[in-house]
Design an enzyme around this catalytic site. Structure first.
Site, mmCIF file in Angstrom:
data_model
loop_
_atom_site.group_PDB
_atom_site.id
_atom_site.type_symbol
_atom_site.label_atom_id
_atom_site.label_comp_id
_atom_site.label_asym_id
_atom_site.label_seq_id
_atom_site.Cartn_x
_atom_site.Cartn_y
_atom_site.Cartn_z
ATOM 1 N N SER A 188 0.840 -1.190 0.000
ATOM 2 C CA SER A 188 0.000 0.000 0.000
ATOM 3 C C SER A 188 0.885 1.254 0.000
ATOM 4 O O SER A 188 1.759 1.370 -0.853
ATOM 5 C CB SER A 188 -0.967 -0.029 1.181
ATOM 6 O OG SER A 188 -2.040 0.838 0.978
ATOM 7 N N ASP A 440 -8.932 -5.615 -5.581
ATOM 8 C CA ASP A 440 -8.526 -4.533 -4.682
ATOM 9 C C ASP A 440 -8.878 -3.196 -5.320
ATOM 10 O O ASP A 440 -8.417 -2.896 -6.428
ATOM 11 C CB ASP A 440 -7.018 -4.617 -4.441
ATOM 12 C CG ASP A 440 -6.484 -3.467 -3.614
ATOM 13 O OD1 ASP A 440 -7.284 -2.761 -2.966
ATOM 14 O OD2 ASP A 440 -5.249 -3.288 -3.614
ATOM 15 N N HIS A 465 -6.085 -6.752 -1.530
ATOM 16 C CA HIS A 465 -5.059 -5.782 -1.141
ATOM 17 C C HIS A 465 -3.829 -6.467 -0.537
ATOM 18 O O HIS A 465 -3.904 -7.136 0.479
ATOM 19 C CB HIS A 465 -5.657 -4.795 -0.145
ATOM 20 C CG HIS A 465 -4.929 -3.498 -0.045
ATOM 21 N ND1 HIS A 465 -4.616 -2.737 -1.143
ATOM 22 C CD2 HIS A 465 -4.465 -2.807 1.025
ATOM 23 C CE1 HIS A 465 -3.993 -1.630 -0.748
ATOM 24 N NE2 HIS A 465 -3.887 -1.656 0.562
#
Length: 506
Positions: A188, A440, A465
Site C-alpha cells: 500500500s 482490490d 489488497h
C-alpha cells in the site's frame, strides 16, 4: 447525505486509518489509506515477538541546512537476524519501508518476508515512518510534533525515504555488511515508498517489491471513479441481486431517518448501541464495511482489519440474498454488516460513536492534505454507492481549515514520476515488482503491465489488497502460491546478478 463526509475513501477525512474499525465500531468511516488497518496476524504464528526494537538517532531535515534542520529524534526500527547468513557471506538484507502507523503493526502482518528469509539467509529490518509509532520528532512529544504546520512540515514522503536511506547505510556499516545487497518491500503506501526508494536510492537497494502500491492514483492519471467502480464490480460479480439491494439501500436509510421514529427503527434494525444513532453515520458505517471487505476479499480466513471468513464479499452477498430475509432491506444489510463487524460473534451492539486510533494513524490527515492527493471519491450512476463527484476544491478547503495549508496535488508526480510511466520509467528504472490484485479497489491506480524486462507487473484477477505479502497458509489457492513463487524467483535473480557483479568488480 454528503458523500465527502461519509465515504471512507476521502483521504483527508480518513487520516489514513485514523479510526480503525474494531468489531464494535465507529461513527464515521476511517479517513485513511485502507492498507494499514491491521491486527496482529502474526500472533497466531508466534506468541513471541520475532524481532528486536532498536533506535537510530535521525536528523530532522535532510534537505536544508538551517539550524532547525540539525535537530535529532529517535527513529525506531525492528530487526530479526534469526536466518541471516552474516556479513562474511554478504547475505542479503530485506527491508520493509514502513507505512503510516506503528511499525510493529506491519512487522506482524508481512509474513512473506519471514516465510522466505530462511531460503535467502536474509536479515529482516522493518523501519518505522517518521511521525508515527515511536518515531516522533521534537523530543518524542506528539503534542508538540503534531501541533501545527511548522512542525508537521517535516512529515513528507521524501523525508521518510531519506530517513530509510540514512538508517540503512549506517546499519550496514555497523554490521560490517557494507556489501550486503538490500531489497526493499512494502504494501500500500509502504509499497509506494518501496518503489520510490528503488528509483531515488538505487545505490542502496538493488530491487523493490511494491505490493498494491497505487503510485498512479493521482490527478489526471487515474479516474476518481476507479476505486468505487472496482468495489461495485466485486459485489456485482457475486450477485446482481446483492448489488441492487446495496445500491438501493441508501435512499431507504435516508428516508427512514427523516421519519418520526425512524432513527429508533434504524437502531433496532442494525443493532446499534443506545448511546448514539444518526442516519449519515449509519451509512458511513455500512460503506466502510463494504469498502474494507472488498479490499480484504482474501481466499482464506483473515484477522487483518477485522476477523473475516474466506471470500468475505461472497459471504456478504450470501447474507443479502438469504431468502429468510424476504424483502426486508435492513435485515439483509444487517446480515452483511455482521460478516465484517461481528464474524467472531462477540458484539452485542454496534457503537457508532466509538472512534479509537490505537496505532497512531492520525497524521495521515496531514499527508493527505499536502502531497498525497489521491482522488477516489467519484461514483457514477451504476455505483454501489450514491452518485457523487470528486471535488479537489472541497479537499483543499478542508485542508486549509484544518491545517492552514494548501495541497500540492502535482508534487508526487513531479518528484517521483507517474505520467507516461510506461514510456518513461523503462529508460531509467530497473528491478521492481508491482503486484496488484484486481479485486482490490486500489489496483486501479497500480502498475498493471510490464514496463520493461526488469520492471515487472504481476496481476492476479482474484487478488485483494497486498495478499501476496501475507503469511502463506496451507489453504492458499494455486494462483496465490504461483504469484509468490514468481516473486521469489525474481528476487533470487536480482541477488544472483548482484553477486556476479560483485565478484567481477571487486
Amino acid at each position: 447525505m454528503r458523500i465527502t463526509e461519509n465515504l471512507i475513501i476521502l483521504f483527508w477525512l480518513f487520516s489514513v486509518f485514523s479510526c480503525l474499525i474494531s468489531s464494535l465500531t465507529v461513527a464515521k468511516p476511517a479517513s485513511r489509506f485502507p492498507s494499514s488497518a491491521i491486527r496482529a496476524e502474526l500472533a497466531r504464528k508466534n506468541s513471541n515477538k520475532p524481532y528486536k526494537a532498536k533506535y537510530f538517532t535521525q536528523i530532522l531535515d535532510h534537505f536544508n541546512f538551517n539550524p532547525k534542520s540539525y535537530q535529532r529524534f529517535q527513529h525506531r526500527y525492528l530487526i530479526n537476524d534469526t536466518y541471516w547468513g552474516g556479513p562474511k557471506k554478504n547475505s542479503p538484507i530485506f527491508v520493509y519501508t514502513g507505512n503510516e502507523g506503528d511499525i510493529e503493526w506491519f512487522a506482524q502482518n508481512t509474513g512473506f518476508m519471514y516465510d522466505i528469509a530462511p531460503d535467502f539467509d536474509a536479515l529482516l529490518v522493518f523501519i518505522e515512518h517518521r511521525f508515527y509509532g515511536k518515531s516522533i520528532p521534537f523530543g518524542g512529544d506528539k503534542e508538540t510534533a503534531y501541533s501545527n504546520a511548522s512542525t508537521l512540515g517535516y512529515l513528507t514522503s521524501t523525508q521518510a525515504l531519506a530517513d530509510y536511506a540514512t538508517l540503512i547505510i549506517d546499519l550496514k556499516k555497523n554490521l560490517t555488511a557494507v556489501e550486503a545487497p538490500v531489497v526493499v518491500f512494502g504494501g500500500s503506501y509502504g509499497g509506494m515508498l518501496a518503489s520510490w526508494f528503488r528509483l531515488k536510492y538505487p545505490h542502496i537497494a538493488i530491487g523493490a517489491l511494491a505490493s498494491s502500491a497505487p503510485i498512479l492514483n493521482f490527478e489526471n492519471i487515474t479516474s476518481p471513479y476507479s476505486f468505487n467502480n472496482i468495489i461495485t464490480q466485486d459485489f456485482r460479480s457475486e450477485s446482481e441481486t446483492c448489488y441492487k439491494v446495496i445500491m438501493g439501500s441508501w435512499k431507504k436509510i435516508e428516508n427512514t431517518g427523516k421519519r418520526s421514529g425512524g432513527l429508533e427503527l434504524l437502531r433496532k434494525s442494525f443493532g446499534i448501541c443506545k448511546n448514539y444513532i444518526d442516519a449519515d453515520a449509519l451509512e458511513g458505517w455500512l460503506q466502510t464495511a463494504f469498502v474494507y471487505t472488498a479490499m480484504t476479499d482474501y481466499p482464506t480466513p483473515s484477522n487483518f482489519l477485522n476477523p473475516l471468513p474466506a471470500y468475505p464479499v461472497k459471504q456478504m452477498c450470501n447474507a443479502i440474498d438469504d431468502p429468510k430475509t424476504g424483502n426486508d432491506t435492513f435485515a439483509k444489510l444487517y446480515g452483511a454488516a455482521n460478516v465484517y463487524y461481528n464474524y467472531s460473534g462477540t458484539a452485542t451492539c454496534f457503537n457508532l460513536a466509538y472512534s479509537p486510533d490505537p496505532h497512531g494513524l492520525d497524521m495521515w490527515g496531514w499527508q493527505a492534505c499536502t502531497e498525497m492527493i489521491m482522488p477516489t471519491e467519484g461514483n457514477n450512476k451504476k455505483s454501489i454507492f450514491p452518485e457523487s463527484r470528486w471535488s479537489y476544491s472541497e479537499r483543499a478547503a478542508t485542508c486549509k481549515d484544518d491545517f492552514g495549508v494548501d495541497p500540492r496535488p502535482n508534487w508526487i508526480t513531479t518528484e517521483f514520476g507517474g505520467r507516461d510511466i510506461y514510456r518513461v520509467l523503462k529508460r531509467y528504472g530497473s528491478n521492481m515488482i508491482f503486484f496488484n490484485g484486481l479485486r482490490d479497489p486500489w489496483s486501479g491506480g497500480g502498475v498493471l503491465k510490464n514496463i520493461s524486462k526488469t520492471i515487472v507487473a504481476i496481476v492476479a484477477e482474484q487478488g485483494a489488497h497486498h495478499v501476496d505479502i501475507r503469511f502463506a497458509t496451507k489453504e492458499d489457492p494455486k494462483w496465490l502460491r504461483d504469484v509468490r513463487q514468481m516473486e521469489i524467483n525474481i528476487i533470487s535473480k536480482w541477488i544472483s546478478e548482484y553477486y556476479d557483479d560483485l565478484a567481477h568488480h571487486s
